[in-house]
Write an enzyme that holds these catalytic residues in place. Structure first.
Site, short mmCIF file in Angstrom:
data_model
loop_
_atom_site.label_atom_id
_atom_site.label_comp_id
_atom_site.label_asym_id
_atom_site.label_seq_id
_atom_site.Cartn_x
_atom_site.Cartn_y
_atom_site.Cartn_z
N GLN A 1 9.03 40.78 32.99
CA GLN A 1 9.61 39.51 32.56
C GLN A 1 11.06 39.71 32.14
OE1 GLN A 1 8.90 37.37 28.55
NE2 GLN A 1 7.45 36.35 29.91
N SER B 1 11.61 32.37 28.32
CA SER B 1 11.30 33.16 29.51
C SER B 1 12.06 32.61 30.71
CB SER B 1 9.80 33.13 29.79
OG SER B 1 9.06 33.65 28.71
N ASP C 1 2.18 36.30 28.27
CA ASP C 1 3.51 35.87 27.85
C ASP C 1 3.78 36.15 26.37
OD1 ASP C 1 5.99 34.80 28.44
OD2 ASP C 1 5.41 32.75 27.95
#
Length: 288
Positions: free
Chosen positions: A278, A228, A204
Site C-alpha cells: 500500500q 490510502s 487496511d
C-alpha cells in the site's frame, strides 16, 4: 460493528444487473468511506461474475476520490477475459456518478506446482500478548477524549495483538517495522471466499501507521491526515480469518508526503497466506 454479520451485511452487495451492484457503507467516525470496505466490496462484486471453481489470487486498486458514508456506492464490473484457468475483472466503484475506487482482479483455478516460502518471524505468540485496546485502557483516565475516539474507531469484531507497543500509542521514533497478530473474534461460517473478503477489509489497518514510526516527533498519530492511495493483495494459501494470523509490516520508504508499506501475512502454523502492499498520504492535519 457488533457482530461479524454486520460486516457481512456491508460486504454483501445488492445485485442491480448482471454486472452492477449496490453497496452500503461502514459508518466510520471520520465520515469518509473506509478503504478496506471498498476493497472487500469490489472483490465481492467481481466474485459474482466468475465461475464457482475460481478463487481470487490477486487484486490491485486505486482510491481516486474520497467517498462519503452518507452516499450509496455503485459497483460496475467489466469482464476483461476468461481463459481455461484464469478470469480477469475490473471493478469501478461510483458515488454520484463519479469514480472513487478503481480495481482489477485475477481469479485462478487450483493447480499443483512447486512450493516454497519465507519463514514465520520469531516473535511472541498471541497468547502472551495484550490486545491493542487493553494497552490503551490507561488512556481512559489520562486522555478520556482520545480513548473514546480509539474505541469508536476500532472494528470490534476483530482482535489485534501487537508484538510490542500498539502503533497508535507509540511516541518514540523507531525503525519502520511492526508485527501485529489479528483474527476475527467469532467463528466465520461460509466458503473460503468469505474469509478472503474479511481479510480484504481488515488488511487496511496498521499499514500506514508503520510508515510513520521513524517520524513520530513530526507526525503525531492524531494530528496527521492519512489517506490510502492504492492497495494490493496477493492470496498465496488458504486460511481462516477466525484463526490467529501475523501481520509482518515494513515501510521501505517515505517521501513527498507519501508512505510506502508492504506486509507478509502468516498463519500461526507458519504458512505464508497473503502479501499486501500500500501507498498512502501522510501529512500534518490541516482542518482548513
Amino acid at each position: 460493528m457488533k457482530s461479524y454479520q454486520d460486516l457481512i451485511d456491508i460486504i454483501t452487495l445488492k445485485k442491480q444487473s448482471s454486472n452492477t451492484f449496490l453497496g452500503k457503507n461502514y459508518p466510520t467516525t471520520w465520515k469518509r468511506v473506509f478503504g478496506g470496505q471498498l476493497v472487500s466490496q469490489s472483490l465481492f462484486a467481481a466474485y459474482q461474475t466468475v465461475e464457482k471453481s475460481l478463487q481470487a489470487h490477486s487484486l490491485h486498486g486505486y482510491f481516486v476520490d474520497g467517498g462519503s458514508i452518507h452516499v450509496p456506492t455503485i459497483f460496475k464490473v467489466e469482464n476483461l477475459r476468461n481463459s481455461r484457468n484464469f478470469s480477469y475483472r475490473s471493478v469501478i466503484a461510483h458515488q454520484n456518478e463519479k469514480p472513487i475506487f478503481i480495481s482489477s482482479f485475477s481469479f485462478h483455478k487450483d493447480e499443483k506446482g512447486v512450493n516454497h516460502q519465507i519463514v514465520l518471524p520469531n516473535v511472541l505468540t498471541p497468547d502472551l500478548l495484550l490486545t491493542d485496546l487493553q494497552q490503551a485502557k490507561p488512556l481512559e483516565k489520562i486522555h478520556p477524549h482520545r480513548y473514546q475516539r480509539l474505541i469508536k474507531m476500532h472494528p470490534h469484531i476483530f482482535e489485534f495483538k501487537p508484538v510490542g507497543k500498539a502503533l497508535f500509542l507509540e511516541t518514540s521514533q523507531s525503525v519502520p517495522r511492526a508485527f501485529v497478530w489479528f483474527r476475527l473474534k467469532s467463528k466465520l461460517l461460509g466458503p473460503y471466499s468469505m474469509h478472503q473478503l474479511f481479510l480484504a477489509f481488515v488488511s487496511d489497518y496498521h499499514l500506514l501507521l508503520t510508515a510513520t514510526l521513524p517520524h513520530r516527533e513530526s507526525l503525531s498519530v492524531f494530528q496527521t491526515f492519512y489517506a490510502s492511495l492504492d492497495h494490493s493483495i496477493w492470496f498465496h494459501r488458504k486460511f481462516r480469518i477466525d484463526q490467529w494470523s501475523l501481520l509482518d509490516i515494513e515501510s521501505p520508504t517515505a517521501s513527498q508526503g507519501r508512505g510506502f508499506v508492504r506486509a507478509n501475512i502468516f498463519a500461526q502454523n507458519g504458512k505464508l497466506i497473503a502479501s499486501v502492499a500500500q501507498e498512502g498520504l501522510m501529512r500534518p492535519y490541516n482542518p482548513k
